[in-house]
Design a protein around this motif. Structure first.
Motif, PDB file in Angstrom:
ATOM      1  N   ALA A  24     -23.917  -9.856 -45.028  1.00 50.92           N
ATOM      2  CA  ALA A  24     -23.574  -8.647 -44.555  1.00 50.92           C
ATOM      3  C   ALA A  24     -22.423  -8.733 -43.679  1.00 50.92           C
ATOM      4  O   ALA A  24     -22.345  -9.602 -42.737  1.00 50.92           O
ATOM      5  N   ALA A  25     -21.713  -7.781 -43.690  1.00 48.89           N
ATOM      6  CA  ALA A  25     -20.500  -7.617 -42.599  1.00 48.89           C
ATOM      7  C   ALA A  25     -21.036  -7.267 -41.038  1.00 48.89           C
ATOM      8  O   ALA A  25     -21.739  -6.463 -41.050  1.00 48.89           O
ATOM      9  N   ASP A  26     -20.345  -8.305 -40.436  1.00 48.27           N
ATOM     10  CA  ASP A  26     -20.640  -7.982 -38.916  1.00 48.27           C
ATOM     11  C   ASP A  26     -19.504  -7.105 -38.315  1.00 48.27           C
ATOM     12  O   ASP A  26     -19.524  -6.297 -37.331  1.00 48.27           O
ATOM     13  N   ILE A  27     -18.162  -7.146 -38.893  1.00 55.19           N
ATOM     14  CA  ILE A  27     -17.248  -6.426 -38.442  1.00 55.19           C
ATOM     15  C   ILE A  27     -16.430  -5.576 -39.477  1.00 55.19           C
ATOM     16  O   ILE A  27     -16.276  -6.206 -40.754  1.00 55.19           O
ATOM     17  N   THR A  28     -16.514  -4.303 -39.305  1.00 59.80           N
ATOM     18  CA  THR A  28     -15.538  -3.517 -40.541  1.00 59.80           C
ATOM     19  C   THR A  28     -14.279  -2.954 -39.977  1.00 59.80           C
ATOM     20  O   THR A  28     -14.400  -2.425 -38.876  1.00 59.80           O
ATOM     21  N   LEU A  29     -13.359  -3.316 -40.671  1.00 59.88           N
ATOM     22  CA  LEU A  29     -12.166  -2.954 -40.187  1.00 59.88           C
ATOM     23  C   LEU A  29     -11.179  -1.911 -41.384  1.00 59.88           C
ATOM     24  O   LEU A  29     -11.557  -2.100 -42.465  1.00 59.88           O
ATOM     25  N   ALA A  54     -13.273 -13.056 -48.179  1.00 58.05           N
ATOM     26  CA  ALA A  54     -13.884 -14.450 -48.688  1.00 58.05           C
ATOM     27  C   ALA A  54     -13.972 -15.719 -47.629  1.00 58.05           C
ATOM     28  O   ALA A  54     -14.769 -16.328 -47.649  1.00 58.05           O
ATOM     29  N   ARG A  55     -12.669 -15.424 -46.878  1.00 55.11           N
ATOM     30  CA  ARG A  55     -12.460 -16.496 -45.869  1.00 55.11           C
ATOM     31  C   ARG A  55     -13.538 -16.309 -44.818  1.00 55.11           C
ATOM     32  O   ARG A  55     -13.507 -17.251 -43.937  1.00 55.11           O
ATOM     33  N   THR A  56     -13.814 -15.127 -44.644  1.00 50.38           N
ATOM     34  CA  THR A  56     -14.767 -15.092 -43.412  1.00 50.38           C
ATOM     35  C   THR A  56     -16.420 -15.026 -44.109  1.00 50.38           C
ATOM     36  O   THR A  56     -17.231 -14.591 -43.209  1.00 50.38           O
ATOM     37  N   ASP A  57     -16.665 -15.260 -45.222  1.00 50.71           N
ATOM     38  CA  ASP A  57     -17.817 -15.520 -46.134  1.00 50.71           C
ATOM     39  C   ASP A  57     -18.633 -13.936 -45.846  1.00 50.71           C
ATOM     40  O   ASP A  57     -19.730 -13.812 -45.599  1.00 50.71           O
ATOM     41  N   GLY A  58     -17.679 -12.831 -45.808  1.00 50.48           N
ATOM     42  CA  GLY A  58     -18.279 -11.552 -46.058  1.00 50.48           C
ATOM     43  C   GLY A  58     -18.722 -11.097 -44.453  1.00 50.48           C
ATOM     44  O   GLY A  58     -19.103  -9.949 -44.472  1.00 50.48           O
ATOM     45  N   ARG A  59     -18.451 -11.743 -43.495  1.00 48.71           N
ATOM     46  CA  ARG A  59     -18.665 -11.331 -42.100  1.00 48.71           C
ATOM     47  C   ARG A  59     -17.877 -10.291 -41.875  1.00 48.71           C
ATOM     48  O   ARG A  59     -18.008  -9.302 -41.059  1.00 48.71           O
ATOM     49  N   VAL A  60     -16.551 -10.167 -42.268  1.00 47.78           N
ATOM     50  CA  VAL A  60     -15.461  -9.263 -42.190  1.00 47.78           C
ATOM     51  C   VAL A  60     -15.237  -8.395 -43.206  1.00 47.78           C
ATOM     52  O   VAL A  60     -15.112  -9.019 -44.196  1.00 47.78           O
ATOM     53  N   GLU A  61     -15.677  -6.988 -43.145  1.00 46.36           N
ATOM     54  CA  GLU A  61     -15.199  -6.244 -44.491  1.00 46.36           C
ATOM     55  C   GLU A  61     -13.911  -5.394 -44.188  1.00 46.36           C
ATOM     56  O   GLU A  61     -13.629  -4.920 -42.781  1.00 46.36           O
ATOM     57  N   VAL A  62     -13.041  -5.408 -45.135  1.00 42.36           N
ATOM     58  CA  VAL A  62     -11.751  -4.384 -44.963  1.00 42.36           C
ATOM     59  C   VAL A  62     -11.997  -3.250 -45.814  1.00 42.36           C
ATOM     60  O   VAL A  62     -12.206  -3.138 -47.022  1.00 42.36           O
TER      61      VAL A  62
END
Length: 331
Positions: A24-29, A54-62
């Motif tokens: 689940a994303a922790d940060i949405t950009l 991918a490089r943030t293991d899904g923690r960051v969503e764009v």
């Protein structure tokens, strides 16, 4: 920003991140863009999104918003300045109001070829230009390809210098562009890209200037008859990042972002270089396309060089040194 320092880790990173489960994303950009689905920018944006996530293991969503759905280029930059948007795909001309030094990149007839331009922008000068946006809470994380701009209009082909006189042309919202086209005898009319198509359709303006990678995908040929290969400017597209977005990310996440944008940048430049040639051939079936005679180009170049002193004054502190460096790189 420098592509080379990340290349060695790309292959290993792809293997490592490829098999990890999504989290689940922790940060949405939010990424605001002028791109439409047929441009070379759209697939590169998707690559950036995929690689970054991918490089943030899904923690960051764009989240990507194409077709100016978050506002015009100018409005999107203002949102980034205020931290309401995280990334913007912006034309250089639109960003000059936040960083006058960027006008140097779009001086008419500055770049001898795209290879020279990217070699310069991927180095210290590109970093300097990025830093010049910091006062407005933004930076440039990549320079993407757009292609050399040419003039289209509905009056007639441009073969002689007199042919451009009196043409009401939409130009970049940049002081150096307005000065250049005035010096040629045209009537420059700066406006946002979102206003361009209606203005052409309604006859508010006679023409515009853009590379094939814009004229064909956005179907400007439906409202224009003549396309003259003036090649007067190579305006890079900028990937602008808000400082507020940078503050949201850890050092690890920032490294992931830099790796992702480097991969996307390499892809976009390759795609755009390939497609501009292909699209020009397609435009020949839709418009009257003409090579502008060398003697006319030389006269346009002479006019351009004649406005450099005035344009340099608008760059502000460090402008003369920057133009000297660019002139040296383009010898």
């Amino acid at each position: 920003m420098k592509l080379a320092k990340y290349c060695a880790s790309f292959a290993l990173a792809a293997i490592v991140f490829g098999g990890l489960p999504a989290a689940a994303a922790d940060i949405t950009l939010r990424f605001a863009s002028v791109a439409n689905e047929s441009s070379t920018w759209a697939p590169a944006q998707e690559t950036f999104k995929r690689e970054f996530e991918a490089r943030t293991d899904g923690r960051v969503e764009v989240q990507i918003f194409n077709n100016n759905t978050l506002g015009s280029n100018r409005e999107a930059l203002e949102l980034a300045k205020n931290g309401a948007v995280d990334f913007v795909l912006s034309g250089t001309g639109h960003a000059t109001r936040y960083a006058p030094l960027l006008n140097s990149v779009i001086f008419p007839y500055m770049w001898k070829d795209r290879e020279t331009m990217f070699k310069v922008l991927d180095g210290e000068i590109g970093d300097q230009l990025s830093d010049s946006m910091n006062a407005n809470n933004m930076s440039i994380i990549a320079y993407w390809d757009n292609g050399f701009r040419h003039v289209s209009n509905n009056k007639g082909p441009i073969n002689k210098p007199e042919d451009i006189k009196g043409l009401k042309l939409r130009t970049l919202p940049s002081s150096v562009h307005v000065t250049f086209f005035k010096a040629l005898g045209a009537v420059p009319t700066p406006m946002g890209f979102s206003e361009l198509v209606p203005a052409l359709q309604q006859g508010v303006i006679d023409g515009q200037e853009n590379p094939p990678g814009v004229v064909y995908p956005y179907r400007l040929f439906e409202a224009q008859k003549y396309y003259s290969l003036t090649g007067h400017v190579n305006e890079p597209m900028l990937i602008v990042m808000s400082n507020a977005a940078r503050d949201k990310l850890s050092e690890e996440d920032l490294k992931a972002m830099e790796e992702a944008i480097a991969i996307a940048t390499e892809e976009e430049r390759r795609l755009n270089d390939e497609k501009n040639s292909e699209l020009l051939e397609l435009l020949r079936k839709e418009m009257e396309v003409n090579e502008v005679p060398d003697e006319t180009i030389e006269q346009f170049r002479t006019v351009a060089k004649g406005i450099y002193d005035e344009a340099i004054a608008d760059l502000g502190e460090g402008g003369q040194e920057l133009i000297d460096a660019l002139n040296e790189a383009n010898k």
